[in-house]
Enzyme design. Structure first.
Site, PDB file in Angstrom:
ATOM      1  N   GLU A 241      -3.835   4.426  -8.423  1.00  8.87           N
ATOM      2  CA  GLU A 241      -5.046   5.074  -7.910  1.00  8.87           C
ATOM      3  C   GLU A 241      -5.021   6.549  -8.283  1.00  8.87           C
ATOM      4  O   GLU A 241      -4.140   7.299  -7.841  1.00  8.87           O
ATOM      5  CB  GLU A 241      -5.158   4.929  -6.381  1.00  8.87           C
ATOM      6  CG  GLU A 241      -6.470   5.538  -5.926  1.00  8.87           C
ATOM      7  CD  GLU A 241      -6.581   5.803  -4.431  1.00  8.87           C
ATOM      8  OE1 GLU A 241      -5.938   5.139  -3.622  1.00  8.87           O
ATOM      9  OE2 GLU A 241      -7.351   6.726  -4.109  1.00  8.87           O
TER      10      GLU A 241
ATOM     11  N   HIS B 110       0.838  -1.205   0.000  1.00  7.68           N
ATOM     12  CA  HIS B 110       0.000   0.000   0.000  1.00  7.68           C
ATOM     13  C   HIS B 110       0.868   1.249   0.000  1.00  7.68           C
ATOM     14  O   HIS B 110       1.723   1.400   0.881  1.00  7.68           O
ATOM     15  CB  HIS B 110      -0.916  -0.028   1.234  1.00  7.68           C
ATOM     16  CG  HIS B 110      -1.897   1.082   1.267  1.00  7.68           C
ATOM     17  ND1 HIS B 110      -2.002   1.964   2.314  1.00  7.68           N
ATOM     18  CD2 HIS B 110      -2.833   1.478   0.358  1.00  7.68           C
ATOM     19  CE1 HIS B 110      -2.962   2.830   2.059  1.00  7.68           C
ATOM     20  NE2 HIS B 110      -3.484   2.561   0.883  1.00  7.68           N
TER      21      HIS B 110
ATOM     22  N   HIS C 218      -0.577  11.368  -1.787  1.00  7.16           N
ATOM     23  CA  HIS C 218      -1.876  10.982  -1.263  1.00  7.16           C
ATOM     24  C   HIS C 218      -2.729  12.185  -0.880  1.00  7.16           C
ATOM     25  O   HIS C 218      -3.892  12.279  -1.274  1.00  7.16           O
ATOM     26  CB  HIS C 218      -1.715  10.069  -0.042  1.00  7.16           C
ATOM     27  CG  HIS C 218      -3.018   9.665   0.564  1.00  7.16           C
ATOM     28  ND1 HIS C 218      -3.662  10.423   1.525  1.00  7.16           N
ATOM     29  CD2 HIS C 218      -3.825   8.609   0.327  1.00  7.16           C
ATOM     30  CE1 HIS C 218      -4.801   9.840   1.853  1.00  7.16           C
ATOM     31  NE2 HIS C 218      -4.933   8.736   1.144  1.00  7.16           N
TER      32      HIS C 218
HETATM   33  O1  G3P Z   1      -6.387   2.038  -3.206  1.00  6.57           O
HETATM   34  C1  G3P Z   1      -6.672   1.614  -1.922  1.00  6.57           C
HETATM   35  C2  G3P Z   1      -6.476   2.693  -0.881  1.00  6.57           C
HETATM   36  O2  G3P Z   1      -5.221   3.276  -1.073  1.00  6.57           O
HETATM   37  C3  G3P Z   1      -7.531   3.757  -0.914  1.00  6.57           C
HETATM   38  O3  G3P Z   1      -7.444   4.676   0.126  1.00  6.57           O
HETATM   39  O4  G3P Z   1      -6.848   6.846   1.058  1.00  6.57           O
HETATM   40  O5  G3P Z   1      -5.234   4.986   1.219  1.00  6.57           O
HETATM   41  O6  G3P Z   1      -5.661   6.081  -0.962  1.00  6.57           O
HETATM   42  P1  G3P Z   1      -6.240   5.695   0.362  1.00  6.57           P
HETATM   43 MG    MG Z   2      -4.500   4.833  -2.305  1.00 11.61          MG
END
Ligand code: G3P
Ligand code: MG
Length: 238
Positions: free
Chosen positions: A113, A11, A53
């Site tokens: 993403e 992640h 992010h």
């Molecule tokens: O893509 C999964 C996750 O990363 C979504 O939430 O806020 O961590 O980008 P966030």
């Molecule tokens: Mg994410």
């Protein structure tokens, strides 16, 4: 339009071990044995897709204020590593293109993403699509976004690349949305997922991915429910 995904995806790179959304984090994920990584992409003021992010620079760099107010040249002067640990001092904010080049070199699959600000959804999707299209396929990649405008653009302009609809809680109309945009997967917050929902989504033949799962026990029960993959800050733990 299909792709084989592993059970665990790093992640934001490997956000528990290295500064999120940096090349150091991508390398760390590979070192820890992850085969795929997820990262967040937004636009610089001059329209270049970069990894970040938050909407502002405040938390993860030594800069301040909105990302969208800074050109790539300015963003490149910032330190995106020290906030996490002095060992990462000077780690730059990477562009999407650099990140995909590194991932390709390391043989990592990517979940890109797309995180636009509401006013720049279309512009962000277009810029990201252009970068992704500059890479040779087959390259293991899934595109995802919380923004339905972005998913719609991906459906129109990057049809052959798998899409994942990203949600916090699974909406009532998940099935019609996945059908409408011919999605490969649904990505949801594991905290709001029930076993029943997991079962229904899997019976509808969609891939189900959950974020952010850092405890091995949670990972084990999600896999028991049929969840295909989890995003983890600690891809070595789960
Ligand atoms: O893509 C999964 C996750 O990363 C979504 O939430 O806020 O961590 O980008 P966030
Ligand atoms: Mg994410």
């Amino acid at each position: 339009m299909t792709v084989k995904i592993p059970k665990k995806i790093g992640h934001r790179g490997a956000a528990g071990h290295a500064p999120e959304n940096t090349l150091a984090g991508i390398r760390k994920a590979a070192d820890l044995g992850a085969c795929w990584v997820e990262f967040d992409v937004m636009l610089s003021q001059d329209g270049i897709p970069i990894l970040m992010h938050d909407n502002t620079l405040n938390r993860t760099t030594n800069g301040k204020g909105p990302i969208s107010a800074q050109t790539l040249n300015v963003l490149r002067t910032l330190d995106a590593g020290s906030w996490f640990n002095e060992r990462f001092a000077g780690e730059p904010i990477p562009t999407l293109a650099e990140t995909l080049r590194l991932a390709e070199m390391l043989g990592l699959g990517c979940n890109v993403e797309i995180k636009p600000s509401p006013e720049t959804s279309e512009e962000t999707a277009k810029a990201v699509i252009e970068v992704v299209n500059s890479f040779q396929r087959p390259f293991s990649i899934i595109m995802s976004s919380f923004s339905e405008t972005v998913i719609e653009m991906l459906h129109t302009y990057l049809f052959d690349t798998p899409r994942g609809l990203l949600v916090n809680k699974i909406p009532e109309d998940w099935r019609s949305k996945l059908q409408k945009w011919d999605c490969f997967s649904l990505h949801c917050n594991h905290k709001h997922l029930s076993q029943e929902q997991a079962k229904t989504i899997k019976s509808a033949n969609y891939h189900l991915l959950c974020y952010t799962v850092n405890e091995p026990e949670s990972a084990a029960s999600l896999f028991n429910w049929g969840v295909d993959a989890i995003f983890s800050d600690y891809p070595d733990r789960v």
